[in-house]
Write a protein that holds these residues in place. Structure first.
Motif, short mmCIF file in Angstrom:
data_model
loop_
_atom_site.label_atom_id
_atom_site.label_comp_id
_atom_site.label_asym_id
_atom_site.label_seq_id
_atom_site.Cartn_x
_atom_site.Cartn_y
_atom_site.Cartn_z
N ASP A 1 1.46 -1.56 -1.90
CA ASP A 1 2.43 -2.52 -1.36
C ASP A 1 3.28 -3.13 -2.47
O ASP A 1 4.23 -3.85 -2.20
N GLY A 2 2.93 -2.87 -3.72
CA GLY A 2 3.73 -3.35 -4.84
C GLY A 2 3.68 -4.85 -5.05
O GLY A 2 4.53 -5.42 -5.72
N ALA A 3 2.68 -5.52 -4.48
CA ALA A 3 2.64 -6.98 -4.51
C ALA A 3 1.56 -7.51 -5.43
O ALA A 3 0.99 -8.56 -5.16
N GLY A 4 1.26 -6.82 -6.52
CA GLY A 4 0.22 -7.29 -7.43
C GLY A 4 0.59 -8.60 -8.09
O GLY A 4 1.75 -8.81 -8.45
N LYS A 5 -0.37 -9.47 -8.23
CA LYS A 5 -0.14 -10.78 -8.86
C LYS A 5 -1.15 -10.98 -9.98
O LYS A 5 -2.32 -10.64 -9.85
N GLU B 1 6.06 -0.76 -8.27
CA GLU B 1 6.73 -1.23 -7.06
C GLU B 1 6.06 -0.60 -5.85
O GLU B 1 5.24 0.30 -5.98
N ALA B 2 6.45 -1.07 -4.67
CA ALA B 2 5.93 -0.46 -3.44
C ALA B 2 6.34 1.01 -3.41
O ALA B 2 7.46 1.36 -3.78
N GLY B 3 5.43 1.87 -3.01
CA GLY B 3 5.75 3.29 -2.92
C GLY B 3 4.50 4.13 -2.87
O GLY B 3 3.39 3.62 -2.72
#
Length: 170
Positions: A70-74, A120-122
């Motif tokens: 989902d490309g949303a790593g924090k 990124e998301a992909g």
């Protein structure tokens, strides 16, 4: 001529010995590959969540593993953080065929790679044939340099937003 016959006989004996000890069976080129999918999403704290956390596969079968992020790593401080899929022990025990990222195919034909970074998301995928049985860890976490580790150093680290899974080859 006699030396040639001796070397040829030794070569055939070596081939026979290697073939008899091989663990892989079946048709290594059977198409289409068995589809496997690893979904990487984010938990409330931004840490990666793997679905599934375990794969059960068989030596000698042909597979395609698609990794979706989902490309949303924090990071622990709330900033954006790339994610990196690593499974070096597994990848060194398979025959790799094709790596595909954004519809670009790289024909590996048994060459290897260490990791796939998902900034990124992909999606990224690769096809392979497992050649050794065992339990192989897979990790998804930050780029090692971003958490002050050596490049290629993988493994589970609870403080660095890392998820752990297993690939079991029978």
């Amino acid at each position: 001529m006699r030396r040639y016959v001796i070397w040829f006989g030794a070569y055939l004996a070596l081939l026979y010995t290697a073939a008899s000890g091989a663990q892989v069976g079946g048709n290594l080129t059977k198409y289409p590959p068995n589809e496997l999918r690893l979904e990487i999403t984010s938990g409330e704290n931004g840490a990666p969540i793997l679905n599934p956390q375990r794969f059960e596969i068989t030596t000698g079968d042909y597979y395609r593993l698609t990794i979706s992020s989902d490309g949303a790593g924090k990071s622990p401080r709330g900033g954006t953080q790339s994610r990196r899929f690593e499974a070096p022990e597994f990848l060194s025990n398979v025959h790799l065929r094709i790596l595909t990222i954004n519809d670009i195919e790289v024909h590996l034909q048994s060459m290897s790679f260490r990791a796939i970074e998902l900034d990124e998301a992909g999606e990224a995928s690769f096809t392979f044939v497992p050649i050794r049985v065992g339990e192989f860890p897979m990790t998804v976490g930050p780029d090692p340099l971003s958490v002050k580790r050596q490049v290629g150093e993988s493994g589970f680290d609870a403080d660095s937003q890392t998820a752990l899974g297993v690939i079991h080859v029978k």
